[in-house]
Design an enzyme around this catalytic site. Structure first.
Site, mmCIF file in Angstrom:
data_model
loop_
_atom_site.group_PDB
_atom_site.id
_atom_site.type_symbol
_atom_site.label_atom_id
_atom_site.label_comp_id
_atom_site.label_asym_id
_atom_site.label_seq_id
_atom_site.Cartn_x
_atom_site.Cartn_y
_atom_site.Cartn_z
ATOM 1 N N GLN A 182 2.624 -0.669 16.687
ATOM 2 C CA GLN A 182 3.337 0.225 15.786
ATOM 3 C C GLN A 182 2.618 1.565 15.656
ATOM 4 O OE1 GLN A 182 3.241 -2.044 12.085
ATOM 5 N NE2 GLN A 182 1.125 -2.632 12.524
ATOM 6 N N CYS A 214 0.777 -14.034 13.708
ATOM 7 C CA CYS A 214 0.815 -15.194 12.804
ATOM 8 C C CYS A 214 1.687 -16.340 13.326
ATOM 9 C CB CYS A 214 1.241 -14.779 11.402
ATOM 10 S SG CYS A 214 2.971 -14.336 11.256
ATOM 11 N N TYR A 249 6.838 3.787 -3.957
ATOM 12 C CA TYR A 249 8.093 3.482 -3.260
ATOM 13 C C TYR A 249 9.245 4.396 -3.681
ATOM 14 C CZ TYR A 249 6.401 -0.847 -1.071
ATOM 15 O OH TYR A 249 5.743 -1.766 -0.305
ATOM 16 N N GLU A 274 -3.603 -11.136 10.392
ATOM 17 C CA GLU A 274 -3.061 -9.783 10.591
ATOM 18 C C GLU A 274 -3.098 -9.474 12.080
ATOM 19 O OE1 GLU A 274 -1.787 -6.961 8.865
ATOM 20 O OE2 GLU A 274 -1.798 -6.154 10.915
ATOM 21 N N TYR A 315 2.331 -3.623 -6.626
ATOM 22 C CA TYR A 315 2.842 -4.362 -5.474
ATOM 23 C C TYR A 315 2.014 -5.630 -5.278
ATOM 24 C CZ TYR A 315 3.969 -5.533 -0.603
ATOM 25 O OH TYR A 315 4.346 -6.189 0.530
ATOM 26 N N ASP A 366 3.191 -10.989 3.641
ATOM 27 C CA ASP A 366 3.115 -9.539 3.446
ATOM 28 C C ASP A 366 3.372 -8.824 4.775
ATOM 29 O OD1 ASP A 366 2.646 -7.217 1.918
ATOM 30 O OD2 ASP A 366 0.553 -7.128 2.582
ATOM 31 N N GLU A 416 11.578 3.683 -5.444
ATOM 32 C CA GLU A 416 12.777 2.857 -5.623
ATOM 33 C C GLU A 416 12.295 1.489 -6.119
ATOM 34 O OE1 GLU A 416 14.886 2.026 -1.845
ATOM 35 O OE2 GLU A 416 12.956 2.215 -0.829
#
Lengths: 360, 360
Positions: free
Chosen positions: B145, B253, B348, B217, B174, B273, B350
């Site tokens: 990514q 994972c 965020y 991760e 969060y 997550d 939102e």
């Protein structure tokens, strides 16, 4: 009839030269049967405008340093799915055309201009923010201000005064912060609320059985709107201007404060919930800061020696305005101490500073 | 070289006709010594473009139904104060010119296009949002990514993965939500974290002295960036891949989960997550939903019968996506129950839904 304004921007690598990229870009718009005008920019890159059917307008600019900006304007009742497809095709075609020479693509959600329901309410620190507002629930011009209550899908109804987002039904965090973040005990206390026409503070403090709350709100039309449309905030507390342990005075707070000072009346808590740029029937002071200091000075005068004064400050990003406010605190007729807290108020979309002030 | 794009829009009352308003509008731009082009719109109102010095461009449209839109584009290094003055003068002059015929004025903060530091990161529900981002702190393209860590004045550093705001240093809310909102006791428990490369969950849960936390991760580069630049979130927990009661596996994972299923290993808590659109080295599934269900199914299989599975869901406004997710919960190999909570995560902009899932 609103206008949808799309932007689609590219950064080209240094390797790409506009002489070779422009024809490829142009062919895309020619396919759309648009009328092209190429403008002389006096050496500031390439600029062409394209006028199409249904009032569609495209502006294509190839700037020096490899920035390409495309604007597409169309009417709300145009075929939006078709335009989304056009933009998708455009983006795809450009990527192929400029294969390897595009270092960044940015396509923003369309800006909707001139819509009946305005979704853009910038933050206090001046950022462009689109809210999820879908309808106007209440709108009035009172003697003091423009009052809007707007419905947001996520925040519930939002009270907007003179274009500033004041409070949404989601914003219990605001009310909790301005009454002391759960660390105060209001039972049996004398409380004065300045402003607070949405009823949020009143509704919360009443639950703690204070001796008496006096709320002084200048604008009956704010009360009227919130009583109807902000019930998640105010419950039924605004249905009556008087209750067992509260009274609402629909008055300018300045003369009321002056009267309390004259009478030597004091309060355990003074909660200043006035709008950021306060409104008053008082003759205009030299500046907003003068006026803020007047309110502060009068409030501190009616504060019991062991009392607390709570108020909202400003966006945490407006550090200069916050410093100026804190400077005012040093200029009061009675020395005060203060602390501050940064709080996330959901509908604000920026962190907000709240102050606690006390007599030294 | 970024482009600043100003918009200034007016609504005219029905009484105002464009034939009489256009000349007044034009004179304003003629004063600016700009080169005018009037375009044929095939009956879709009046349209003129003006090209000025320094690459300035103005688009003036008088639409039917009384909407007037003005676009002003200029370069970042142009005299911005002068342009602000120009827009102020324009707004003032228009109000005089169209005295009484203007029913609404909307002037938005300038859109900055092609800037080195991109401030526009739309919400999950597709709204245009300008962040107070002033610099890029970290940027890497990993095998999985694009990773950015951006500095925001109010939120601290923000982790952005493939253009999605993941977590800011301001976002303890969060982490608290995804570990059960303070209602769980992790002491002595076996915990599995899927994703979580920013280290926020790990740092919080470790404080409660669990028996063992295993965090899986996939992306070492996320860990590297966060370890350096998200220390308000992760503290020093990412400095070592192993500690007294935790281990970090830098792996996909999915195979890890499959192995645990084979071994019959269970966890008291599984905390998912992973990014909203998960990344994996697994062969691509039919759809994102298939993949989400695979993760869910494997996670529930390694969940102790009395254990809890926590995950973030989506924007509260994306009701359809939330429903689809809940549908998936009905399709697992083991029946589950679930509850959800709406949380305000500061960066965020939102409201966000979090899920708690358990075996029935």
């Amino acid at each position: 009839m609103a206008l949808r304004h799309y932007t689609l921007d590219f950064n080209l690598s240094m390797a790409a030269d506009s002489a070779s990229t422009v024809p490829g870009l142009l062919s895309i718009f020619h396919e759309q049967e648009m009328t092209e005008t190429v403008h002389d920019t006096n050496g500031h890159g390439y600029l062409a405008t394209f006028v199409g059917k249904n009032g569609r307008l495209v502006i294509l600019r190839v700037h020096s340093h490899g920035l390409v900006t495309i604007d597409l304007q169309c009417y709300e009742e145009d075929n939006i799915a078709q335009l989304d497809n056009l933009l998708n095709a455009l983006e795809k075609k450009l990527k192929v055309l400029l294969n390897g020479n595009i270092t960044r693509v940015k396509r923003l959600p369309a800006l909707v201009r001139g819509a009946k329901v305005d979704r853009y309410w910038p933050t206090a620190d001046g950022r462009l923010i689109e809210y999820d507002i879908d309808r106007v629930v209440y709108e009035e011009d009172s003697a003091y201000q423009n009052i809007k209550i707007l419905h947001s899908q996520q925040f519930g109804n939002i009270l907007v005064l003179n274009g500033d987002v004041n409070l949404a039904e989601s914003d219990l965090a605001y009310t909790q912060a301005i009454i002391g973040s759960g660390k105060e005990n209001y039972a049996g206390k004398e409380v004065l609320i300045l402003g607070g026409g949405d009823g949020g503070i009143l509704a919360e403090v009443v639950k703690q059985k204070p001796k008496m709350i006096t709320m002084v709100e200048i604008d009956q039309k704010v009360i009227d709107g919130c009583k109807m449309h902000m019930r998640k905030t105010c419950g039924n507390i605004l249905d009556n201007l008087k209750g067992d342990c509260y009274q609402i005075l629909v008055e300018d707070c300045v003369p009321v404060l002056r009267k309390y000072v004259r009478e030597g009346r004091t309060f355990d808590y003074v909660i200043n919930d006035l709008t950021a740029v306060p409104i008053s029937t008082e003759p205009e002071e030299d500046s907003t800061w003068e006026f803020l200091r007047l309110i502060l000075d009068l409030s501190i005068k009616v504060l019991h020696p062991s009392g607390k004064y709570f108020t909202q400050g400003n966006s945490v990003n407006l550090t200069e305005a916050l410093s100026l406010y804190e400077e005012q605190l040093g200029k009061l007729s009675c020395p005060v101490g203060f602390s501050k807290e940064v709080v996330c108020v959901p509908s604000y979309l920026e962190l907000w500073v709240f102050y606690t002030i006390w007599k030294k």
